[in-house]
Design a protein around this motif. Structure first.
Motif, PDB file in Angstrom:
ATOM      1  N   SER A  91       0.830  -1.206   0.000  1.00 28.36           N
ATOM      2  CA  SER A  91       0.000   0.000   0.000  1.00 28.36           C
ATOM      3  C   SER A  91       0.864   1.256   0.000  1.00 28.36           C
ATOM      4  O   SER A  91       0.578   2.222  -0.719  1.00 28.36           O
ATOM      5  N   MET A  92       1.932   1.242   0.792  1.00 28.53           N
ATOM      6  CA  MET A  92       2.807   2.408   0.856  1.00 28.53           C
ATOM      7  C   MET A  92       3.575   2.597  -0.452  1.00 28.53           C
ATOM      8  O   MET A  92       3.692   3.705  -0.973  1.00 28.53           O
ATOM      9  N   LEU A  93       4.079   1.499  -1.004  1.00 26.76           N
ATOM     10  CA  LEU A  93       4.900   1.615  -2.205  1.00 26.76           C
ATOM     11  C   LEU A  93       4.071   1.881  -3.454  1.00 26.76           C
ATOM     12  O   LEU A  93       4.565   2.483  -4.417  1.00 26.76           O
ATOM     13  N   TYR A  94       2.824   1.444  -3.460  1.00 25.31           N
ATOM     14  CA  TYR A  94       1.978   1.773  -4.601  1.00 25.31           C
ATOM     15  C   TYR A  94       1.598   3.253  -4.598  1.00 25.31           C
ATOM     16  O   TYR A  94       1.115   3.770  -5.614  1.00 25.31           O
ATOM     17  N   GLY A  95       1.825   3.912  -3.482  1.00 23.63           N
ATOM     18  CA  GLY A  95       1.627   5.352  -3.428  1.00 23.63           C
ATOM     19  C   GLY A  95       2.830   6.136  -3.906  1.00 23.63           C
ATOM     20  O   GLY A  95       2.740   7.350  -4.138  1.00 23.63           O
ATOM     21  N   VAL A  96       3.964   5.446  -4.088  1.00 25.50           N
ATOM     22  CA  VAL A  96       5.209   6.140  -4.447  1.00 25.50           C
ATOM     23  C   VAL A  96       5.128   6.837  -5.806  1.00 25.50           C
ATOM     24  O   VAL A  96       5.565   7.997  -5.918  1.00 25.50           O
ATOM     25  N   PRO A  97       4.625   6.213  -6.883  1.00 28.72           N
ATOM     26  CA  PRO A  97       4.591   6.924  -8.172  1.00 28.72           C
ATOM     27  C   PRO A  97       3.856   8.254  -8.101  1.00 28.72           C
ATOM     28  O   PRO A  97       4.368   9.279  -8.571  1.00 28.72           O
ATOM     29  N   ALA A  98       2.660   8.258  -7.499  1.00 25.32           N
ATOM     30  CA  ALA A  98       1.907   9.510  -7.379  1.00 25.32           C
ATOM     31  C   ALA A  98       2.608  10.480  -6.433  1.00 25.32           C
ATOM     32  O   ALA A  98       2.701  11.685  -6.713  1.00 25.32           O
ATOM     33  N   PHE A  99       3.110   9.967  -5.324  1.00 27.18           N
ATOM     34  CA  PHE A  99       3.762  10.786  -4.300  1.00 27.18           C
ATOM     35  C   PHE A  99       5.033  11.430  -4.835  1.00 27.18           C
ATOM     36  O   PHE A  99       5.209  12.661  -4.770  1.00 27.18           O
ATOM     37  N   ALA A 100       5.929  10.624  -5.400  1.00 31.25           N
ATOM     38  CA  ALA A 100       7.205  11.143  -5.891  1.00 31.25           C
ATOM     39  C   ALA A 100       7.016  12.090  -7.067  1.00 31.25           C
ATOM     40  O   ALA A 100       7.715  13.111  -7.170  1.00 31.25           O
ATOM     41  N   SER A 101       6.095  11.756  -7.961  1.00 31.35           N
ATOM     42  CA  SER A 101       5.872  12.634  -9.114  1.00 31.35           C
ATOM     43  C   SER A 101       5.300  13.978  -8.679  1.00 31.35           C
ATOM     44  O   SER A 101       5.656  15.027  -9.239  1.00 31.35           O
ATOM     45  N   MET A 102       4.431  13.980  -7.655  1.00 37.55           N
ATOM     46  CA  MET A 102       3.886  15.238  -7.149  1.00 37.55           C
ATOM     47  C   MET A 102       4.955  16.049  -6.424  1.00 37.55           C
ATOM     48  O   MET A 102       5.002  17.282  -6.541  1.00 37.55           O
ATOM     49  N   LEU A 103       5.821  15.389  -5.667  1.00 36.99           N
ATOM     50  CA  LEU A 103       6.911  16.094  -4.978  1.00 36.99           C
ATOM     51  C   LEU A 103       7.818  16.791  -5.995  1.00 36.99           C
ATOM     52  O   LEU A 103       8.195  17.952  -5.811  1.00 36.99           O
ATOM     53  N   LEU A 143      -0.589  10.498  -1.944  1.00 34.24           N
ATOM     54  CA  LEU A 143      -0.064   9.305  -1.282  1.00 34.24           C
ATOM     55  C   LEU A 143      -1.155   8.600  -0.494  1.00 34.24           C
ATOM     56  O   LEU A 143      -1.310   7.372  -0.575  1.00 34.24           O
ATOM     57  N   LEU A 144      -1.934   9.363   0.260  1.00 34.61           N
ATOM     58  CA  LEU A 144      -2.988   8.785   1.089  1.00 34.61           C
ATOM     59  C   LEU A 144      -4.048   8.086   0.237  1.00 34.61           C
ATOM     60  O   LEU A 144      -4.476   6.964   0.564  1.00 34.61           O
ATOM     61  N   ILE A 145      -4.464   8.729  -0.848  1.00 32.98           N
ATOM     62  CA  ILE A 145      -5.474   8.130  -1.721  1.00 32.98           C
ATOM     63  C   ILE A 145      -4.950   6.831  -2.332  1.00 32.98           C
ATOM     64  O   ILE A 145      -5.670   5.814  -2.400  1.00 32.98           O
ATOM     65  N   SER A 146      -3.694   6.833  -2.747  1.00 32.93           N
ATOM     66  CA  SER A 146      -3.098   5.628  -3.333  1.00 32.93           C
ATOM     67  C   SER A 146      -3.001   4.505  -2.305  1.00 32.93           C
ATOM     68  O   SER A 146      -3.265   3.332  -2.618  1.00 32.93           O
ATOM     69  N   ILE A 147      -2.620   4.857  -1.076  1.00 26.95           N
ATOM     70  CA  ILE A 147      -2.522   3.849  -0.008  1.00 26.95           C
ATOM     71  C   ILE A 147      -3.884   3.227   0.269  1.00 26.95           C
ATOM     72  O   ILE A 147      -4.019   2.001   0.362  1.00 26.95           O
ATOM     73  N   LEU A 148      -4.913   4.068   0.397  1.00 29.25           N
ATOM     74  CA  LEU A 148      -6.252   3.566   0.696  1.00 29.25           C
ATOM     75  C   LEU A 148      -6.771   2.689  -0.443  1.00 29.25           C
ATOM     76  O   LEU A 148      -7.362   1.629  -0.201  1.00 29.25           O
ATOM     77  N   ALA A 149      -6.562   3.130  -1.685  1.00 28.48           N
ATOM     78  CA  ALA A 149      -7.032   2.348  -2.830  1.00 28.48           C
ATOM     79  C   ALA A 149      -6.348   0.986  -2.874  1.00 28.48           C
ATOM     80  O   ALA A 149      -7.001  -0.050  -3.091  1.00 28.48           O
ATOM     81  N   THR A 150      -5.041   0.968  -2.656  1.00 22.86           N
ATOM     82  CA  THR A 150      -4.307  -0.302  -2.677  1.00 22.86           C
ATOM     83  C   THR A 150      -4.732  -1.194  -1.528  1.00 22.86           C
ATOM     84  O   THR A 150      -4.891  -2.419  -1.697  1.00 22.86           O
ATOM     85  N   ALA A 151      -4.907  -0.613  -0.346  1.00 20.15           N
ATOM     86  CA  ALA A 151      -5.314  -1.398   0.820  1.00 20.15           C
ATOM     87  C   ALA A 151      -6.686  -2.041   0.607  1.00 20.15           C
ATOM     88  O   ALA A 151      -6.914  -3.203   0.957  1.00 20.15           O
ATOM     89  N   ILE A 152      -7.599  -1.288   0.013  1.00 26.03           N
ATOM     90  CA  ILE A 152      -8.948  -1.811  -0.233  1.00 26.03           C
ATOM     91  C   ILE A 152      -8.903  -2.948  -1.246  1.00 26.03           C
ATOM     92  O   ILE A 152      -9.491  -4.024  -1.040  1.00 26.03           O
ATOM     93  N   VAL A 153      -8.177  -2.740  -2.348  1.00 26.21           N
ATOM     94  CA  VAL A 153      -8.080  -3.779  -3.381  1.00 26.21           C
ATOM     95  C   VAL A 153      -7.405  -5.024  -2.814  1.00 26.21           C
ATOM     96  O   VAL A 153      -7.856  -6.158  -3.052  1.00 26.21           O
TER      97      VAL A 153
END
Length: 309
Positions: A91-103, A143-153
């Protein structure tokens, strides 16, 4: 009788040496290099950086820690980790693409705003709190949205959660999830390229003014920091682009190793700036450069060129 929902097979063919390299590339900057860089920025009176850069450093520390979760628990090799632990890291790492690109986008955007304001001789109107907070907070929202989406899936489909599939870290096998994350990150990367090209156009036009006989430059030709920011932006675009492609057809370990170098690239590009080096070599007395303080200000300063504080 074998289960019909067995864990996904290993599709990234990595070696033990590559696993060690992946962990080192994530751990040394997040546990040592970036904390030192942040300490210099936060505690040195002669080093000034915009909060978007501080945010970038904090973000890559988070990414490095997330990438090391399996090492903390001794689950990098051997039997599969528990589903809960694996889903936590995925969940944390699937948030990395969106998180890092936004940073990266926020850092490049801030650089663009300051360069444009300096060239156009815009007068500072004081701190722009909403814009500042947005530039800091939006990457964490992604990052938070990506984490939640991955966790749910992953929670709804526990058999898709596996360490074996990606070799270096846990993942969730979902084409829809991977495609959505890749699409959002691609938009951010495209915006990053747009602002980098726009900045280069502004700087080129100003350079052409300097070449005109009798013309006075609107800005000085000290371009160290803008070029560093753009170099990092281009690296992020290339690295994340390679990583996003690997999400659709992951076979080689190279994309994961390239993106793992990101924090080291941050240190090499920005940690070698003159004011940081002077702060680290505190026994050497040299004048500070107001240019770097100018570009690190929260809002575009009311100046005629980069050299004026």
């Amino acid at each position: 009788m074998p289960s019909a929902t067995a864990a996904p097979v290993n599709i990234v063919q990595g070696t033990q040496a590559e696993l060690i390299l992946f962990l080192v590339l994530n751990m040394w900057p997040s546990h040592l290099g970036l904390p030192i860089l942040l300490a210099v920025i936060l505690f040195s009176k002669k080093v000034h950086r915009h909060p978007t850069f501080v945010n970038l450093c904090v973000g890559f520390i988070i990414i490095g820690v997330a990438s090391s979760i399996l090492l903390y628990t001794g689950k990098t090799t051997g039997p599969e980790p528990s589903k809960m632990l694996c889903l936590l890291q995925a969940s944390m790492l699937y948030g990395v693409p969106a998180f890092a690109s936004m940073l990266a986008l926020m850092l490049v955007l801030q650089m663009f705003l300051v360069v444009r304001a300096t060239v156009q001789k815009q007068v500072s109107q004081g701190p722009r709190t909403v814009r500042l907070y947005s530039m800091i907070g939006v990457p964490y929202l992604a990052l938070l949205i990506s984490i939640l989406a991955t966790a749910i899936v992953g929670a709804m489909n526990p058999d898709t959660v596996s360490r074996n599939r990606r070799f270096f870290y846990c993942s969730v096998h979902s084409s829809i999830l991977s495609g959505s994350i890749a699409g959002f990150a691609a938009i951010c990367l495209f915006a990053t390229v747009v602002f980098e090209v726009w900045t280069l156009v502004i700087l080129y036009k100003d350079w052409m003014v300097v070449k005109q006989p009798g013309s006075k430059p609107r800005i000085s030709l000290e371009l160290s920091l803008p070029l560093r920011v753009m170099a990092f932006g281009l690296y992020v675009v290339g690295a994340l682009g390679l990583s996003l492609l690997s999400m659709k057809a992951p076979e080689s370990p190279i994309p994961d190793l390239v993106i793992a170098c990101a924090a080291t690239v941050v240190i090499l590009i920005f940690g070698t700036q003159p004011d940081i080096m002077r702060a680290l070599c505190f026994w050497r007395k040299e004048p500070t450069l107001d240019f770097e303080r100018n570009l690190s200000s929260v809002t575009p300063p009311d100046v005629k060129n980069y050299n004026q504080a």
